[in-house]
Design an enzyme around this catalytic site. Sequence first.
Site, PDB file in Angstrom:
ATOM      1  N   GLU A 193      -3.878  -7.241   5.608  1.00  0.00           N
ATOM      2  CA  GLU A 193      -3.036  -6.084   5.951  1.00  0.00           C
ATOM      3  C   GLU A 193      -2.100  -6.473   7.102  1.00  0.00           C
ATOM      4  O   GLU A 193      -2.527  -7.074   8.089  1.00  0.00           O
ATOM      5  CB  GLU A 193      -3.924  -4.917   6.374  1.00  0.00           C
ATOM      6  CG  GLU A 193      -3.167  -3.636   6.647  1.00  0.00           C
ATOM      7  CD  GLU A 193      -4.100  -2.488   7.030  1.00  0.00           C
ATOM      8  OE1 GLU A 193      -5.211  -2.760   7.518  1.00  0.00           O
ATOM      9  OE2 GLU A 193      -3.696  -1.331   6.837  1.00  0.00           O
ATOM     10  N   ARG A 215       0.854  -1.192   0.000  1.00  0.00           N
ATOM     11  CA  ARG A 215       0.000   0.000   0.000  1.00  0.00           C
ATOM     12  C   ARG A 215       0.887   1.238   0.000  1.00  0.00           C
ATOM     13  O   ARG A 215       1.825   1.328   0.784  1.00  0.00           O
ATOM     14  CB  ARG A 215      -0.870  -0.021   1.259  1.00  0.00           C
ATOM     15  CG  ARG A 215      -1.937   1.041   1.265  1.00  0.00           C
ATOM     16  CD  ARG A 215      -2.666   1.085   2.588  1.00  0.00           C
ATOM     17  NE  ARG A 215      -2.004   1.972   3.520  1.00  0.00           N
ATOM     18  CZ  ARG A 215      -2.533   2.378   4.687  1.00  0.00           C
ATOM     19  NH1 ARG A 215      -3.724   1.939   5.046  1.00  0.00           N
ATOM     20  NH2 ARG A 215      -1.880   3.189   5.481  1.00  0.00           N
ATOM     21  N   TRP A 220     -11.131  12.540   9.090  1.00  0.00           N
ATOM     22  CA  TRP A 220      -9.697  12.291   9.052  1.00  0.00           C
ATOM     23  C   TRP A 220      -9.420  10.949   8.376  1.00  0.00           C
ATOM     24  O   TRP A 220      -9.977   9.970   8.558  1.00  0.00           O
ATOM     25  CB  TRP A 220      -9.075  12.264  10.452  1.00  0.00           C
ATOM     26  CG  TRP A 220      -7.610  11.954  10.342  1.00  0.00           C
ATOM     27  CD1 TRP A 220      -6.610  12.786   9.925  1.00  0.00           C
ATOM     28  CD2 TRP A 220      -6.968  10.694  10.597  1.00  0.00           C
ATOM     29  NE1 TRP A 220      -5.407  12.130   9.902  1.00  0.00           N
ATOM     30  CE2 TRP A 220      -5.590  10.835  10.315  1.00  0.00           C
ATOM     31  CE3 TRP A 220      -7.442   9.444  11.041  1.00  0.00           C
ATOM     32  CZ2 TRP A 220      -4.675   9.790  10.447  1.00  0.00           C
ATOM     33  CZ3 TRP A 220      -6.545   8.416  11.174  1.00  0.00           C
ATOM     34  CH2 TRP A 220      -5.170   8.587  10.892  1.00  0.00           C
ATOM     35  N   TYR A 267      -3.038  11.321   5.647  1.00  0.00           N
ATOM     36  CA  TYR A 267      -3.209  10.014   6.255  1.00  0.00           C
ATOM     37  C   TYR A 267      -2.089   9.053   5.821  1.00  0.00           C
ATOM     38  O   TYR A 267      -1.726   8.995   4.660  1.00  0.00           O
ATOM     39  CB  TYR A 267      -4.566   9.414   5.856  1.00  0.00           C
ATOM     40  CG  TYR A 267      -4.611   7.966   6.188  1.00  0.00           C
ATOM     41  CD1 TYR A 267      -4.706   7.577   7.513  1.00  0.00           C
ATOM     42  CD2 TYR A 267      -4.461   7.002   5.205  1.00  0.00           C
ATOM     43  CE1 TYR A 267      -4.673   6.247   7.854  1.00  0.00           C
ATOM     44  CE2 TYR A 267      -4.431   5.672   5.532  1.00  0.00           C
ATOM     45  CZ  TYR A 267      -4.536   5.309   6.853  1.00  0.00           C
ATOM     46  OH  TYR A 267      -4.495   3.996   7.186  1.00  0.00           O
ATOM     47  N   HIS A 326      -9.127   6.953   3.058  1.00  0.00           N
ATOM     48  CA  HIS A 326      -9.607   7.304   4.405  1.00  0.00           C
ATOM     49  C   HIS A 326     -10.841   8.195   4.389  1.00  0.00           C
ATOM     50  O   HIS A 326     -10.942   9.180   5.143  1.00  0.00           O
ATOM     51  CB  HIS A 326      -8.477   7.950   5.218  1.00  0.00           C
ATOM     52  CG  HIS A 326      -8.155   7.183   6.449  1.00  0.00           C
ATOM     53  ND1 HIS A 326      -8.007   7.769   7.672  1.00  0.00           N
ATOM     54  CD2 HIS A 326      -7.973   5.866   6.653  1.00  0.00           C
ATOM     55  CE1 HIS A 326      -7.742   6.851   8.586  1.00  0.00           C
ATOM     56  NE2 HIS A 326      -7.705   5.677   7.982  1.00  0.00           N
ATOM     57  N   ASP A 358      -5.167   3.839   0.384  1.00  0.00           N
ATOM     58  CA  ASP A 358      -6.289   4.096   1.297  1.00  0.00           C
ATOM     59  C   ASP A 358      -6.615   5.582   1.269  1.00  0.00           C
ATOM     60  O   ASP A 358      -5.752   6.421   1.564  1.00  0.00           O
ATOM     61  CB  ASP A 358      -5.862   3.667   2.712  1.00  0.00           C
ATOM     62  CG  ASP A 358      -7.010   3.659   3.706  1.00  0.00           C
ATOM     63  OD1 ASP A 358      -8.078   4.219   3.391  1.00  0.00           O
ATOM     64  OD2 ASP A 358      -6.815   3.095   4.799  1.00  0.00           O
ATOM     65  N   GLU A 369     -13.355  -1.574   7.195  1.00  0.00           N
ATOM     66  CA  GLU A 369     -12.627  -1.673   8.470  1.00  0.00           C
ATOM     67  C   GLU A 369     -13.433  -1.141   9.648  1.00  0.00           C
ATOM     68  O   GLU A 369     -13.214  -1.567  10.770  1.00  0.00           O
ATOM     69  CB  GLU A 369     -11.258  -0.978   8.382  1.00  0.00           C
ATOM     70  CG  GLU A 369     -11.335   0.529   8.287  1.00  0.00           C
ATOM     71  CD  GLU A 369      -9.971   1.200   8.139  1.00  0.00           C
ATOM     72  OE1 GLU A 369      -9.076   0.602   7.529  1.00  0.00           O
ATOM     73  OE2 GLU A 369      -9.827   2.325   8.626  1.00  0.00           O
ATOM     74  N   GLU A 400      -9.067   1.855  -1.253  1.00  0.00           N
ATOM     75  CA  GLU A 400      -9.837   1.631  -0.034  1.00  0.00           C
ATOM     76  C   GLU A 400     -10.517   2.910   0.459  1.00  0.00           C
ATOM     77  O   GLU A 400      -9.929   3.991   0.399  1.00  0.00           O
ATOM     78  CB  GLU A 400      -8.875   1.112   1.047  1.00  0.00           C
ATOM     79  CG  GLU A 400      -9.547   0.881   2.372  1.00  0.00           C
ATOM     80  CD  GLU A 400      -8.560   0.555   3.493  1.00  0.00           C
ATOM     81  OE1 GLU A 400      -7.357   0.371   3.217  1.00  0.00           O
ATOM     82  OE2 GLU A 400      -9.008   0.515   4.647  1.00  0.00           O
ATOM     83  N   ARG A 458     -13.223  -5.407   4.150  1.00  0.00           N
ATOM     84  CA  ARG A 458     -12.105  -5.215   5.075  1.00  0.00           C
ATOM     85  C   ARG A 458     -12.499  -5.426   6.543  1.00  0.00           C
ATOM     86  O   ARG A 458     -11.809  -4.975   7.445  1.00  0.00           O
ATOM     87  CB  ARG A 458     -11.562  -3.792   4.890  1.00  0.00           C
ATOM     88  CG  ARG A 458     -11.131  -3.492   3.474  1.00  0.00           C
ATOM     89  CD  ARG A 458      -9.649  -3.518   3.322  1.00  0.00           C
ATOM     90  NE  ARG A 458      -8.999  -2.576   4.185  1.00  0.00           N
ATOM     91  CZ  ARG A 458      -8.048  -2.889   5.076  1.00  0.00           C
ATOM     92  NH1 ARG A 458      -7.650  -4.130   5.235  1.00  0.00           N
ATOM     93  NH2 ARG A 458      -7.489  -1.951   5.816  1.00  0.00           N
TER      94      ARG A 458
HETATM   95  C1  GCO Z   1      -5.917   0.960   7.597  1.00  0.00           C
HETATM   96  C2  GCO Z   1      -6.653   1.919   8.452  1.00  0.00           C
HETATM   97  C3  GCO Z   1      -5.984   2.356   9.714  1.00  0.00           C
HETATM   98  C4  GCO Z   1      -6.886   3.271  10.531  1.00  0.00           C
HETATM   99  C5  GCO Z   1      -6.777   2.967  11.967  1.00  0.00           C
HETATM  100  C6  GCO Z   1      -7.718   3.789  12.808  1.00  0.00           C
HETATM  101  O1  GCO Z   1      -6.379   0.755   6.495  1.00  0.00           O
HETATM  102  O2  GCO Z   1      -4.919   0.403   8.034  1.00  0.00           O
HETATM  103  O3  GCO Z   1      -7.289   2.905   7.722  1.00  0.00           O
HETATM  104  O4  GCO Z   1      -4.721   2.872   9.541  1.00  0.00           O
HETATM  105  O5  GCO Z   1      -6.578   4.610  10.327  1.00  0.00           O
HETATM  106  O6  GCO Z   1      -7.000   1.609  12.148  1.00  0.00           O
HETATM  107  O7  GCO Z   1      -7.616   3.416  14.136  1.00  0.00           O
HETATM  108 MG    MG Z   2      -8.046   1.827   6.011  1.00  0.00          MG
END
Ligand code: GCO
Ligand code: MG
Length: 405
Positions: A341, A147, A405, A159, A214, A212, A264, A238, A285
Amino acid sequence: MKITAIKVFVNSVSRNFVTIKIITDEGTYGVGDGTLNGREIAVVKYLEEHIAPCLIGRDPSQIEDIWQYLFKGAYWRKGPVTMTAIGAIDMALWDIKGKVAGMPVYQLLGGKSRKGVTAYGHANGESIDEVMATLGSMIEEGYKVVRLQSALPGAKGTYGTMGGKKNYYELQSDRPLPPELEWNTAKYMNFVPELFRRARAEYGNEIRLCHDVHNRLTPIEAARLGKLLEPYDLLFLEDMVPADNQDTFKLIRQHTTTPLAIGEIFNTVWDAKDLIQNQLIDYCRMAVSHGGGITPLRKVADFAAMYNVRMAPHGAPDLSPIACAAHIHFDLWAPNFAVQEFVGFGTPAMNSVFKFDLKFDDGLLYITDAPGLGVDFDEAEAAKYPYKRSYLPVNRLEDGTMWGW
Ligand code: GCO
Ligand code: MG
């Protein structure tokens, strides 16, 4: 066999982790991960006040019944705090069942569907050059999927970057109040395609890449980003948008063939149901901790398999080695598993508290055949690392508007 005690621990072992031990009258115990990043104490209290007293005296072999009891019996179903607490209990019960049977948990799930678990690592950097250097060394280490995340030139924090930190697990160890960062979508959209263009130009087409977002884009921006990245053949993009409104993905899907991953922060199959059944995503995820345990995740996997959606469980540093182990058992079994991951083997402090025999070789993760989850938690060692309040950052647009965020 009866449950005699449920102990709940919260420790800042490089970062905060919530851990449980379910103890039985026969001496066998199971461990589970109840970490909910930035909301750890809510889960601790939920476990201590609302779960532990109800489970004392119950038979730990009744995993499904206990899961249903905690889910339906709460009346207030779902939500991250409830489901993370249930997830911790469920993991610990599978650990006990494996120890009693003398088998690793993947055997109880139906046995191995593959020899090892394909892992994706993170190449994070403050600049494209830095990301490229990390990508190069990860390819040398054997990673087949990576990633890519880079800081945006001229922006305050993006991020997935490391800032001054060296170990990923320590990234979030000292933020007693949420730091405030800035976000600029236009700068981001102009920048990301260059990150992937460079990766393909420098490392060719064989390495699988992902990214990602986010949850920072609007639906039409997400559609555009998916299109812009099509030439670079991502394994997945993602979390381009939040899935609060699952219909949003119809719009994105109409515009791009870049594969999509999300889940996630999903807590139950209901969060993913429309996305899966309308084939609006390619990878789910969901995690054993935040998704309520191994018991519901295997049902999600079976449901997803009917629509050719593959599992790619969350494995960020805020999931403890217990959730990591549980994922590897799940991944070994799930016929529609794709990629896990994986952010490394933790810090020395973590390794003194969580005992876990994991190997990485040529892109694949392997776990020992120890009974149960194969991970142990050292209470005495953990007591050296008291909980420290710590939060994820928050984001604002440059004009001060609150953003995700
Ligand atoms: C990822 C996630 C994490 C989150 C975190 C928040 O894909 O690994 O987005 O990095 O930011 O788990 O607590
Ligand atoms: Mg993520």
